[in-house]
Scaffold this motif. Structure first.
Motif, mmCIF file in Angstrom:
data_model
loop_
_atom_site.group_PDB
_atom_site.id
_atom_site.type_symbol
_atom_site.label_atom_id
_atom_site.label_comp_id
_atom_site.label_asym_id
_atom_site.label_seq_id
_atom_site.Cartn_x
_atom_site.Cartn_y
_atom_site.Cartn_z
ATOM 1 N N LYS A 118 1.038 -1.307 0.084
ATOM 2 C CA LYS A 118 0.104 -0.036 -0.021
ATOM 3 C C LYS A 118 0.885 1.063 0.097
ATOM 4 O O LYS A 118 0.394 2.263 -0.746
ATOM 5 C CB LYS A 118 -0.757 -0.029 1.264
ATOM 6 C CG LYS A 118 -1.823 0.984 1.112
ATOM 7 C CD LYS A 118 -2.743 1.279 0.071
ATOM 8 C CE LYS A 118 -3.715 0.116 0.304
ATOM 9 N NZ LYS A 118 -4.691 0.266 -1.101
ATOM 10 N N ARG A 119 1.903 1.234 0.570
ATOM 11 C CA ARG A 119 3.077 2.360 0.754
ATOM 12 C C ARG A 119 3.437 2.605 -0.688
ATOM 13 O O ARG A 119 3.641 3.834 -1.388
ATOM 14 C CB ARG A 119 4.099 2.142 1.510
ATOM 15 C CG ARG A 119 3.738 2.449 3.124
ATOM 16 C CD ARG A 119 4.840 1.855 4.208
ATOM 17 N NE ARG A 119 4.540 2.360 5.210
ATOM 18 C CZ ARG A 119 5.351 1.900 6.382
ATOM 19 N NH1 ARG A 119 6.558 1.104 6.076
ATOM 20 N NH2 ARG A 119 5.102 2.283 7.487
ATOM 21 N N TYR A 122 0.612 4.168 -2.672
ATOM 22 C CA TYR A 122 0.481 5.552 -2.450
ATOM 23 C C TYR A 122 1.677 6.374 -3.025
ATOM 24 O O TYR A 122 1.475 7.694 -3.686
ATOM 25 C CB TYR A 122 0.703 5.554 -0.695
ATOM 26 C CG TYR A 122 0.405 7.046 -0.319
ATOM 27 C CD1 TYR A 122 -0.783 7.884 -0.625
ATOM 28 C CD2 TYR A 122 1.684 7.787 0.215
ATOM 29 C CE1 TYR A 122 -0.787 9.092 0.033
ATOM 30 C CE2 TYR A 122 1.390 9.026 0.560
ATOM 31 C CZ TYR A 122 0.331 9.950 0.440
ATOM 32 O OH TYR A 122 0.039 11.148 0.835
ATOM 33 N N THR A 126 1.063 9.736 -5.208
ATOM 34 C CA THR A 126 1.483 11.071 -5.088
ATOM 35 C C THR A 126 2.793 11.590 -6.109
ATOM 36 O O THR A 126 3.109 12.730 -5.999
ATOM 37 C CB THR A 126 2.131 10.987 -3.693
ATOM 38 O OG1 THR A 126 3.164 10.197 -3.291
ATOM 39 C CG2 THR A 126 1.304 11.010 -2.527
ATOM 40 N N GLN A 139 -6.349 10.939 -1.890
ATOM 41 C CA GLN A 139 -5.429 11.035 -0.674
ATOM 42 C C GLN A 139 -5.727 10.662 0.458
ATOM 43 O O GLN A 139 -5.218 10.103 1.381
ATOM 44 C CB GLN A 139 -4.593 12.537 -1.011
ATOM 45 C CG GLN A 139 -3.257 12.581 -0.251
ATOM 46 C CD GLN A 139 -2.742 13.822 -0.441
ATOM 47 O OE1 GLN A 139 -3.502 14.992 -0.766
ATOM 48 N NE2 GLN A 139 -1.543 14.092 -0.451
ATOM 49 N N PHE A 142 -6.322 7.140 1.039
ATOM 50 C CA PHE A 142 -4.999 6.454 1.093
ATOM 51 C C PHE A 142 -4.292 6.565 2.648
ATOM 52 O O PHE A 142 -4.020 5.561 3.409
ATOM 53 C CB PHE A 142 -3.984 6.966 0.276
ATOM 54 C CG PHE A 142 -3.728 6.173 -1.180
ATOM 55 C CD1 PHE A 142 -3.291 4.895 -1.045
ATOM 56 C CD2 PHE A 142 -4.294 6.660 -2.538
ATOM 57 C CE1 PHE A 142 -3.427 4.182 -2.365
ATOM 58 C CE2 PHE A 142 -4.072 6.192 -3.440
ATOM 59 C CZ PHE A 142 -3.719 4.759 -3.399
ATOM 60 N N ASN A 143 -4.564 7.712 3.116
ATOM 61 C CA ASN A 143 -4.324 7.986 4.511
ATOM 62 C C ASN A 143 -4.857 7.087 5.492
ATOM 63 O O ASN A 143 -4.185 6.561 6.460
ATOM 64 C CB ASN A 143 -4.356 9.223 4.796
ATOM 65 C CG ASN A 143 -2.986 10.349 4.301
ATOM 66 O OD1 ASN A 143 -1.910 9.936 3.718
ATOM 67 N ND2 ASN A 143 -3.573 11.377 3.914
ATOM 68 N N LEU A 146 -3.432 3.428 5.142
ATOM 69 C CA LEU A 146 -2.354 3.392 5.492
ATOM 70 C C LEU A 146 -2.187 3.327 7.222
ATOM 71 O O LEU A 146 -1.366 2.490 7.680
ATOM 72 C CB LEU A 146 -1.402 4.562 5.178
ATOM 73 C CG LEU A 146 -0.736 4.304 3.576
ATOM 74 C CD1 LEU A 146 -0.141 5.640 3.340
ATOM 75 C CD2 LEU A 146 -0.016 3.298 3.440
#
Length: 887
Positions: A118-119, A122, A126, A139, A142-143, A146
């Motif tokens: 997932k990182r 992401y 970005t 975004q 995603f946060n 994470l």
């Protein structure tokens, strides 16, 4: 032998009673014992040799021994490791068992791989930034993902995180480090010769668990004998030395304490920085301080004398410390988009750079205490920053300094305004009259205008509406009613004291506020309705973060009250008429009325939400109602308000005072013991001998004595009023045998109540789930003998009339608000001392073996609570719903 024989005899009786039961009883008993033994074995043996590696042990307990002067809590605070939580100090650790259970199905490596994937996803996202709304939404998604995956990889699955607790392993290195910290702690508290060591016990009865004992030897203590200050700079010496006698925390004769040494360094630093020494820090007071101890013991062999020298050094290579003054002061009030076109204005020695909005420079200037060519003082910097922030007009307030070569500090104040117009709304579920109905919806809409009239003031208006279903107090019992509430409130808030003359400027450092408000509130219940129009003018100011003052110089209310038509309204009207015939003044509270008052409230609060530390809360309040009416005679007032006993406007003259004190004691990092004492008195001295209904005191409910319904306790030991021909006779609920009927609220002139509550963390589930055990005690009383109702007046025997309740609670903490559920039962009910008068038709509460006219004493009422009749028995469990802590 006698003790053994007694034990064998007891066991014989127990097994004899079991065997004398029928076969089903024996089977149930044996099954229960087997289940209990299995559960105990499972929970106590949840960590087997398969779970633990070779030479790996669990930390079972930690004990401090040998200390005589310093308390155990000080040493326990130095130990970061904590054994797994146990039940009743037995080797039963359910939280660890749940952790092991969740660990069986948890793949930590897979969770880490999912997090890394997932990182990576992401990072790719970005790499192509965008300013669209959809991009920001993605975004945020995603946060959230994470955060969830990171927490899962670090803390485990839901069972491990919420219900479980990681195993607390014992490591020799940790125990050794803890002992070293304890020895340093002894030294820092004056026990220079003190020793700290540890021992480990891992006998067979503990299995793979160990007990750690920390052995403390304090030896003699060292006390301050002579304190000498050596200050290299003469001007610094002239500032510091005069303060030593009255302000220094270092006192001759006290035991050496490193914490007090640090406190003294901080005190000197603040003192000098408030006298122009902008660059001075406590690093110029070196540690360790020079120490000299007498070689021989003093006459008292329990301690030794100690001489210390406190040195204040100069900057390297300089003969003295530099003194700074304030140079130019620039104040920039603008948003980022306004900086291209700023207006420059000189006002009272300050240079303002203003954007599109206009501001009162006089008011802004009154909040800035940094003046050109004045001596730099830390207090002026802190007060300016704080006052600008508390104006509630700026999103950002920052003050910076630039050191010039001539000892002048160029000052920059940067203020970013918030939006001028603000519209907010909220909705949810609430309870208007707890214990009497079911939660209903509410909605609130607020509109706010900042910097109104360009004077840094705020205009606010809010509309609130809510309703709920009502069955608990429907007197007729004919069905479901509704209670609803509508409120419209507007206010103007000014950031200064509106008062003629220069006296208003005395409050500039105290965050002054003047609030002018106008509001309308409509409340409708099945039995009555009330319309209230209120206007008020109040002053507020803060001495600091812990001291708050509120002075209401005018509070004017017009009340229109009506009794509803129908069965509920008729029953309530009959109740008021009955009380009026007995001498009570409560009926006057449900007539239209005019009330005015002035009041003053002082609040001292050191409790900070989210911080578990020792704290206090104190609120003192005094109110005088109808003060200006004393300039007129009663005949003039009756003529003006057209007041009669049944019509016209009622008016009130009264005095009211109250004290609310709370104390918080932290027991563990997430465990707190909280106490509260609340008392007050209201005296009505006007023609009607009472105060407005809202100013009377009530007991019972979620923030009071929780074992009683809201506002239903008391007064004194009197029996609750009920809908009956004779309200002085106890009436029982036909659907709940043994329960008194609490049909009406019970106001009083005096209140005294106290509570003790143990709060602790249970587990995490969406939010922190906290539990509580509490005991409440208190009551309300009347001052005057207003009726033939015995026991309601305050008397020397009021201690016997203190009601006691106890229970447990659950708090769901979402950080921004707390949902609270409390369940309580009556322990001591002073009203349960009455003459037995059963109903002639055999209904009601039948007491076996009692005859009509017998005196019944059931005041110790806890034994009447039964789990099989939790809500229907004589002593039911009362459920309270609330938002936030009760105190």
């Amino acid at each position: 032998m006698a003790r053994k024989y007694g034990l064998m005899r007891t066991n014989y009786k127990v097994w004899g009673s079991i065997l004398s039961c029928n076969p089903k009883c024996v089977v149930r008993t044996i099954s229960f014992l087997v289940f209990g033994a299995g559960l105990l074995s499972g929970l106590s043996g949840c960590v087997s040799s398969e779970n633990l590696q070779k030479n790996q042990y669990l930390l079972f307990s930690q004990t401090i021994r040998g200390n005589r002067t310093l308390p155990n809590s000080d040493f326990e605070a130095l130990i970061p490791q904590r054994p797994n939580r146990r039940i009743l100090r037995l080797p039963i650790t359910p939280a660890l068992w749940f952790y092991r259970l969740g660990e069986r199905t948890f793949d930590r490596e897979a969770a880490q791989r999912e997090l890394e994937a997932k990182r990576k996803e992401y990072d790719e996202f970005t790499a192509k930034p965008d300013s669209t709304k959809s991009y920001r939404k993605e975004q945020k998604r995603f946060n959230r993902q994470l955060t969830r995956l990171r927490r899962r990889a670090e803390e485990g699955n839901w069972v491990m995180r919420s219900l479980g607790e990681p195993p607390a392993y014992f490591y020799e290195a940790d125990a050794k480090e803890n002992a070293q910290k304890m020895q340093r702690f002894l030294f820092n508290n004056g026990f220079f010769l003190g020793k700290a060591s540890y021992s480990v016990d891992s006998n067979r009865t503990l299995g793979r668990r160990v007990r750690v004992t920390y052995n403390i030897t304090e030896n003699v203590s060292f006390h301050l004998n002579k304190i000498t200050y050596q200050i290299a700079d003469p001007r610094v010496d002239s500032i510091v030395r005069p303060t030593l006698a009255r302000s220094s925390v270092l006192k001759t004769g006290e035991r050496y304490n490193a914490e007090k040494i640090e406190t003294e360094r901080i005190r000197i630093e603040e003192l000098l920085r408030n006298n122009g020494y902008y660059s001075f820090t406590r690093q110029y007071i070196p540690l360790p301080l020079d120490v000299d101890s007498a070689r021989s013991l003093s006459t008292d062999s329990s301690f030794r004398n100690l001489n210390i020298w406190v040195k204040i050094a100069n900057p390297p290579g300089q003969p003295r410390h530099p003194v700074f003054r304030i140079g130019e002061v620039d104040v920039r009030v603008a948003r980022a988009e306004d900086r291209a076109s700023l207006d420059t204005i000189q006002y009272n020695g300050l240079r303002f750079y203003l954007g599109q909005q206009n501001y009162s420079l006089r008011l802004l200037d009154s909040r800035i205490f940094l003046r050109p060519d004045s001596l730099y003082r830390l207090r002026n910097y802190q007060d300016s920053q704080r006052q600008l922030f508390l104006l509630n007009q700026f999103r950002f307030a920052n003050i910076s300094f630039t050191d010039t070569t001539k000892g002048h500090l160029r000052t920059r104040i940067n203020l970013i305004p918030i939006d001028k117009y603000e519209l907010t709304s909220e909705g949810g579920v609430f309870v208007l009259y707890q214990g009497q109905g079911y939660p209903g919806p509410f909605g609130t809409a607020s509109f706010r205008v900042h910097n109104i009239f360009s004077g840094l003031g705020t205009f606010e208006t809010a509309v609130r509406y809510g309703f709920e279903a009502q069955t608990g107090f429907a007197l007729s019992g004919s069905g479901v009613g509704f209670a609803q509430e509508l409120g419209i409130n507007t206010s103007l808030i000014f950031p200064h004291i509106l008062f003629p003359g220069r006296a208003r400027f005395l409050f500039n450092r105290l965050s002054p506020r003047t609030q002018v408000s106008l509001g309308y509130n409509y409340t409708s219940r099945p039995d009555y309705g009330r319309r209230l129009l209120r206007t008020a003018l109040s002053y507020n100011w803060l001495k600091n973060n812990t001291h708050q003052y509120n002075f209401i110089i005018a509070d004017i209310n017009y009340l229109k009250a009506t009794i509803k038509p129908g069965d509920d309204g008729n029953a309530f009207r009959d109740y008021l008429n009955t009380q009026d015939s007995l001498g009570s003044t409560i009926r006057k509270s449900f007539l239209s009325a005019f009330a005015s008052s002035i009041s003053f409230t002082y609040t001292y609060n050191t409790n900070i939400l989210g911080q578990n530390r020792r704290a206090n809360f104190l609120r003192l309040s005094f109110e005088s109602g109808g003060t200006t009416l004393n300039f007129f005679s009663n005949e003039q007032l009756k003529s003006f308000f057209n007041t009669t006993s049944t019509s016209g406007l009622q008016y009130y003259k009264y005095l009211r005072g109250s004290v609310d004190f709370r104390h918080y004691i932290p027991l563990r990092p997430k465990t707190t013991l909280a106490f509260r004492i609340n008392t007050g008195m209201v005296i009505g001295y006007g023609e009607n001998k009472t105060a407005p209904y809202e100013k009377l005191f009530f007991a019972g409910g979620s923030n009071s004595i929780r074992a009683w319904l809201p506002r239903r306790l008391g007064p004194g030991s009197s029996i609750p009023y009920s809908k009956s021909d004779n309200p002085l006779v106890p009436i029982f609920n036909p659907r709940r045998p043994g329960q008194f009927r609490y049909d009406f609220e019970q106001p009083g002139d005096i209140i005294l109540e106290g509570s003790a509550e143990l709060r602790t963390h249970l587990f995490h589930l969406g939010g922190d789930i906290n539990g509580a055990f509490f005991v409440d005690a208190g009551n309300v009383w009347t001052l005057r003998n207003n009726s033939n109702r015995s026991g309601e007046n305050i008397s020397p025997q009021f201690i016997r009339q203190i009601a006691v309740g106890s229970g447990v609670g659950l708090r769901i903490d979402f950080s921004f608000f707390i949902i609270r559920l409390d369940g309580a039962v009556k322990v001591y009910d002073p009203s349960r001392y009455y003459i037995y008068t059963p109903n002639s038709d055999g209904s009601g509460y039948i007491i076996p073996g009692k005859n009509p006219g017998d005196l019944i004493d059931e005041r110790f009422f806890l034994p009447k609570f039964r789990f099989d009749k939790m809500f229907k028995g004589p002593n039911p469990l009362v459920i309270n719903f609330g938002i936030g802590y009760p105190f």
